[in-house]
Each structure stands twice: as structure tokens, then as C-alpha cells.
Design an enzyme around this catalytic site. Structure first.
Site, short mmCIF file in Angstrom:
data_model
loop_
_atom_site.label_atom_id
_atom_site.label_comp_id
_atom_site.label_asym_id
_atom_site.label_seq_id
_atom_site.Cartn_x
_atom_site.Cartn_y
_atom_site.Cartn_z
N ASP A 68 -2.10 10.45 14.80
CA ASP A 68 -2.77 10.01 13.57
C ASP A 68 -3.49 8.68 13.79
O ASP A 68 -3.36 7.74 13.01
CB ASP A 68 -1.75 9.88 12.43
CG ASP A 68 -2.41 10.02 11.05
OD1 ASP A 68 -3.55 10.49 10.99
OD2 ASP A 68 -1.77 9.65 10.05
N VAL B 180 4.72 0.93 1.23
CA VAL B 180 5.03 -0.20 2.10
C VAL B 180 5.06 -1.47 1.26
O VAL B 180 4.13 -1.73 0.49
CB VAL B 180 4.01 -0.35 3.24
CG1 VAL B 180 4.39 -1.51 4.16
CG2 VAL B 180 3.93 0.95 4.05
N GLY C 119 0.82 -1.20 0.00
CA GLY C 119 0.00 0.00 0.00
C GLY C 119 0.86 1.24 0.00
O GLY C 119 2.08 1.19 0.11
#
Length: 667
Positions: free
Chosen positions: A468, A357, A350
Site C-alpha cells: 500500500d 490515529v 486522521g
């Protein structure tokens, strides 16, 4: 008399044979199989041709051209009956990483003749999007066209009357053995099989993709509700359309099966023709013989340069003084390069705001890892890289993704994690019911992530702000335990200290209102994000959904309004069914509201939240009474009211903001 009887018998036999042949002919119109195309009478135009070995080539390496191939008979789609089709294709690029445009399976009322390049030979600039087209297509697209909203240059999409896909997905297939999606590279030249099914009763289209020879995946790549009775006319043609632009690829169809009234017959892959491979350089025998001694020397010198200079430089690394503290965790770039087979697209798991990654296997230990290549086109990438090293290097918790190590080289920043076999949580929450988790599994994930945040806020030697927290940053291991990951925005400060002002970072929908005004991230801003995370897990939708009804666009507002009306359970994910523990669902929804309180002092600590989730504390209903009625006004600041936030496209899932994150100098 005998002659008359014999003549009658002959005529009867002739009529029977004629009827059988006519029935077979009708069957060939609506139900056919091509295991290779030798002897077929497909209708071709443009660059399309059938090779001597039976291979259907839609395009060749010619600029700005199209190719079409159609089944020779018109098919009756009156009342929009169901249909099923499967085909094997291969796309061979002219040069690696320089792919042309793709192709599409089409159903159209006539032989189409669209423009080349991004229009795939289907439509053109004047009729794209017109309902009068009556065209249904499944595009296999190898070029990203921003004007059509393409997500990348390697995707499959469902198109109706337009090249703006109503649904699309990056090419992948569900690996039954490993229980996850594996990436596919459409322009690899490797044969792949597509399955397309339309159920006219359920009004649903399913599209699956897999390498040739792999059994059809149980979970389709695409699945969407679609009423094709609004698209089809009575008589339609089925076939393929392909095109090239300034870059070229050769697109091939190896075999094709279609059935209008049932499941398409399986293809016999042993009978399919082979795919030709392009060769970037061909040495002619005569040229080899005629080489002079001088040319041989040049070649030898070039080989020496490649072997001893260029390849050595490929693995060059950078080391600085600050890295000495983390030296034992350092990997060699050569090992990571080999683990991912050169960071090929097929290993891509992804992409995020700060890099890609990849999945890899370390050759010596045979351990599977996930390797993040941090984007670093500016100093931002280096700062985020150091932040992740500093925060994750020593942190250890069962609900956090372990950082195994890192690597630096010229132009490369890499982080090595444990591989999480079940991917990220968001694909199980928002993936059109293809992948679902039970409420018990979701509740366990909430407990785990809550425990990880409590550890970061209160139990480590410094306070760690994640900044996050969201479903896409929660990964699932082999037992579906939630692991908090992606500490690229993390920030540390000493217990009792006041965090320093910084630019706003995070993701729209998860940002606390005060953060956009003060720029100060605190444990309370993490709690706010965790509240949004709790609501999306319980409700099965993102914090901001622009396509929803006005009262449902902002999730926290909708849940709050339903709580005021006494109907809070109506906001829970309808796909969960009736087997949920009502008390736990209410608890999560109410905790999510409390964590999302616009006033930071009204939000609980992660320790208190964890006690409530574990049943060690009882949430007081009075805590919600103070929730402001005008919560929507405060929440609107998150997505639309602050100039400090770089807003993402409202039609897309929330994206991380573009920010400058500073790491405390306390380490």
C-alpha cells in the site's frame, strides 16, 4: 446683521453635523463591529434572540426549528467588491456526542427562510442547487449529511447556491508553533473565531478558523478560486442562519466584525460575553436535604461500582500466547487512554481504512506518540493488527515509522508509533498550495522511501511486501524526512519462496494490472505502486483524477504520451517553479514510467531504482522504448476492469480496497 451672521453660522454647523452623522451611518451599513450585541438592532427571526449579557443565540434546544440574524442595513455589492468579516462563535451540544446541526454565515439578496435540520435554515429540498438563489455561505456543520456529500460531522464548507459545498475541510487550524494543523471540535462549547475574506481582483475566498484568543493562522483552512460576481446581485444582506433537527445544539455568536472595502476590524475578545454551559444533571438544594438514608446507601453503592468495577473494567486487557514474543513492547491501555485524554476528537490526527490515529503524550516519559486504533468489526481488523505487529515488530530503518509497541483489550486494538510532527506527505502535494515542498525536499523523500522498500525487499531476513505504497502512507518527521508507515496490509515470505495467492488489496491507482488477475503480490507489485508514487510526487496530482481532461485522467498514460512527444517536463508540478534540477525531474518521471510498466518483468528492482536516484546508475532510454502504446488499456484494469477490486467513488481520492489479507505462517 449680527443676528443674520449668527443664524448662518448655526445653519452651517447643523449641516456639517448632519453630514458627519450621515457619513457615519453609511459607514455603519458597510463597515461595523459588534463586541457583543447589547443595544444592536439586528433583525432576528425564528429562535434567534439577544441575551441580556449581549450574547446572540441563534437556536436553543428546540426540535426542527431555525434561527436567523441579519445586519439591519442592506449592503451594496455592485460589481462584487471585496469584503472581509470575522466572528466568534460557540456551539453547545445538548449531550456529549449528540450534536444538532450547525449554522452558517450568509450573504443573500433577501432574508432567507429555509428548512431546518441539514438545510441549516438556508435552503430547502426544492431550491437547493438553483442558480437563482444568489446565496453565498460559509457553513460550520456539526452533522454529516450524506445527501450533500459531507465528509464528516465536524467540518467547515464554502457553499454557493447549494448545501453541496464546493470545498470543505475537517475543522482544524494551522499551529504556527508546531508547524502543523491541530484538530478542533466544533461542538465543544469552546469559543472559536472564523475569518472570511474575498478578494474580488484575485477572485479568491479564504477561510481560517482558530480557538478564540489565538492569532489568525497564516495558512487558511480553506482557500478556493471563486468569482462571486456570478453570484451576487447589487443589494445583499449579511447575517447568520442556524437550525436544529431531531438532535439539538445551542449556537451562539459572541462578536462580529464586517468590512466591505477593507480588512474587518479586530474584535476585542475581552468585551465578548461568556458562553453558558449546559449541565446534564443539577442537584437541587432541597432535594439534597431530603435524601433518605436508603437513597444515600444506593448512591454510595453506585459510586463504589463506578470507582472499583466500571473504571477497572475500562482498562481491562487481553493477553494471548502468541503475544509473549512481543511482550516487552506492550503498553497498558490505561497509559494510552491518559496519553490521549480519553481518545478525544481534539487529539484525532486522521482516519483510514482500518482505524483512527490519535496524537498523545505518554505521561511518564513525556514522549509524543501516534496511537492507531485498528477497526475490527470483523476478523479483518485482528488479521491486520497481527500483520502489523509481525512485520514492524523487528523492522528497523531510518526511513520507516518506528513501532514503539502495542496494546490489546476487549474491543480495542492499538498500535503505538513515533509521532511524526509534519503529518503525511499527501497534504503537501494536494492541499491547494497551502503547504508546499521544494523539489529538493521531494527528491530526498523519494530517495528515503526507495531505500526503505529496498530494505524490505532484499535486506531483511524475510521479504516484506508493503502492498500500500502511496503519499498518504508516507509521513514526515521534524526535518521533513520521508518515513514509510501503515504496514496494516504487509505480508512476509521467505527469500526464494513463491508468494501465496491472496485477495487483492491496496489502493486504486497503485495496483499493478497482474495483481487483479492473479491475486499474487510480489516485489514487482510494490515497484508498480512506487512508480505511481514517484509520478504523483513529481506531478503534484493523484494517479487517477476523474475531473481532469480525458487524456489526463490516468496520470501514467498522460506522462507516457508526453514522453513520446518529447514534452515530458510539461507534466511536472507547475507550483514548483523554475528552480528545479531538470535532470533529476526527467529521471524521476522516466523511472516512474518504467516502474509503471504493465509487464512485471520489465519493471526494475528497488535496488536498481535506488542506485539511479543516488546517481550510481544511469537509466537507459531504451528501457522505455518497450513501454506498450496501449498502456492505457492495461492501466484501466487497475481502476475499472477487475471484479476483484472494490472501486472507490470516482470523485474522491483513491481509497483502500476492502480485502481479506492473510499473513504467512512463516513466523
Amino acid at each position: 446683521m449680527a443676528l443674520h451672521m449668527k443664524t448662518s453660522e448655526t445653519m452651517s454647523t447643523f449641516v456639517i453635523i448632519l453630514a458627519l452623522n450621515f457619513t457615519a451611518l453609511l459607514g455603519q451599513r458597510d463597515n461595523f463591529v459588534y463586541n457583543g450585541f447589547i443595544g444592536s438592532n439586528l433583525q432576528l427571526d425564528g429562535l434567534a434572540e439577544i441575551k441580556l449579557n449581549g450574547l446572540l443565540q441563534l437556536t436553543n434546544l428546540t426540535n426542527q426549528q431555525t434561527g436567523h440574524a441579519y445586519h439591519p442595513f442592506v449592503i451594496n455589492f455592485k460589481n462584487s467588491s471585496s469584503f472581509s468579516t470575522t466572528f466568534v462563535f460557540a456551539i453547545v451540544a445538548e449531550m456529549p456526542n449528540r450534536t444538532g446541526h450547525g449554522f452558517a454565515f450568509t450573504i443573500s439578496p433577501s432574508h432567507i427562510g429555509g428548512s431546518p435540520a441539514e438545510y441549516l435554515g438556508i435552503l430547502n429540498i426544492t431550491n437547493n442547487g438553483s442558480s437563482s438563489n444568489h446565496i453565498f455561505a460559509i457553513e460550520v456543520d456539526t452533522s454529516r449529511s450524506l445527501e450533500f456529500g459531507d465528509k464528516d460531522n465536524n467540518h467547515v464548507g464554502i457553499d454557493v447556491n447549494s448545501l453541496n459545498s464546493i470545498e470543505s475541510a475537517t475543522a482544524a487550524y494551522f499551529n504556527e508553533k508546531e508547524g502543523k494543523n491541530d484538530s478542533l471540535y466544533l461542538s465543544s462549547g469552546d469559543p472559536m473565531q472564523v475569518w472570511i475574506d474575498y478578494d474580488a481582483v484575485k477572485k479568491r475566498v479564504d477561510v481560517a478558523l482558530a480557538p478564540m484568543g489565538v492569532t489568525r493562522p497564516r495558512i487558511p483552512l480553506l482557500s478556493t478560486q471563486l468569482d462571486l460576481s456570478l453570484v451576487f446581485v447589487d443589494q445583499m444582506y449579511v447575517g447568520f442562519s442556524a437550525s436544529n433537527g431531531n438532535l439539538q445544539s445551542s449556537q451562539y455568536i459572541l462578536g462580529w466584525s464586517f468590512n466591505k472595502d477593507g480588512e474587518a476590524q479586530n474584535l476585542d475578545i475581552t468585551r465578548l460575553p461568556p458562553v453558558p454551559r449546559t449541565k446534564q444533571s443539577k442537584r437541587r438544594h432541597g432535594q439534597t436535604i431530603g435524601l433518605s438514608v436508603g437513597i444515600v446507601m444506593v448512591v454510595l453503592i453506585a459510586l463504589f461500582w463506578e470507582l472499583y468495577i466500571v473504571r477497572r473494567k475500562r482498562y481491562d486487557e487481553i493477553r494471548e500466547d502468541w503475544e509473549k514474543e512481543y511482550g516487552p513492547q506492550r503498553f497498558s491501555y490505561k497509559d494510552l487512554y491518559k496519553a490521549t485524554e480519553g481518545f478525544k476528537d481534539k487529539a484525532l490526527l486522521g482516519s483510514g481504512g482500518f482505524g483512527k490515529v490519535y496524537r498523545g503524550t505518554l505521561q511518564k516519559s513525556k514522549v509524543k506518540v501516534a496511537i492507531k486504533r485498528v477497526s475490527h468489526e470483523s476478523t479483518q481488523g485482528m488479521k491486520e493488527f497481527i500483520a502489523e505487529i509481525a512485520s514492524l515488530g523487528k523492522l528497523r530503518h531510518r526511513n520507516m515509522v518506528p513501532l514503539q509497541g502495542y496494546c490489546r483489550r476487549s474491543g480495542e486494538l492499538l498500535l503505538v508509533y513515533d509521532y511524526m510532527s509534519n503529518g503525511s506527505l499527501d497534504q503537501y502535494l494536494f492541499n491547494n498550495e497551502r503547504l508546499k515542498l521544494s523539489w529538493t525536499q521531494r527528491y530526498k523523500i523519494l530517495q528515503g522511501i526507495g531505500s526503505a522498500l529496498a530494505y524490505l525487499h532484499e535486506e531483511w531476513e524475510q521479504v516484506v511486501l508493503h502492498r500500500d505504497v502511496k503519499a498518504s502512507n508516507v509521513l514526515l518527521d521534524g526535518e521533513f524526512n520521508g518515513r514509510l508507515g501503515d504496514f496494516g496490509l504487509a505480508r512476509l515470505y521467505d527469500h526464494g519462496a513463491i508468494p501465496q495467492t491472496t485477495h487483492v488489496v491496496g489502493t486504486l491507482g497503485y495496483l499493478a494490472p497482474e495483481l487483479t488477475r492473479t491475486g499474487k503480490a510480489t516485489t514487482k507489485t510494490d515497484v508498480f505502486a512506487f512508480g505511481a508514487f514517484m509520478l504523483e510526487v513529481a506531478c503534484g496530482r493523484r494517479p487517477i483524477e476523474p475531473q481532469e481532461l480525458p487524456e489526463k485522467i490516468i496520470l501514467v498514460d498522460w506522462v507516457h504520451e508526453c514522453w513520446r512527444k518529447g514534452t515530458i517536463l510539461e507534466t511536472s508540478d507547475p507550483s514548483l517553479g523554475d528552480d528545479d534540477v531538470v535532470e533529476h525531474m526527467e529521471l524521476v518521471l522516466k523511472l516512474g514510467l518504467l516502474c509503471s510498466h504493465p509487464l512485471p518483468d520489465a519493471r526494475p528492482s528497488m535496488r536498481y531504482i535506488l542506485h539511479c536516484l543516488d546517481g550510481e546508475a544511469v537509466l537507459s532510454e531504451q528501457a522505455l522504448e518497450g513501454f506498450p502504446i496501449d498502456a492505457s488499456a492495461a492501466t484501466a484494469v487497475i481502476g475499472y476492469g477487475s471484479s476483484s477490486v472494490v472501486a472507490s467513488n470516482a470523485s474522491s481520492p483513491p481509497q483502500s480496497c476492502s480485502v481479506n489479507s492473510l499473513v504467512s505462517s512463516g513466523r
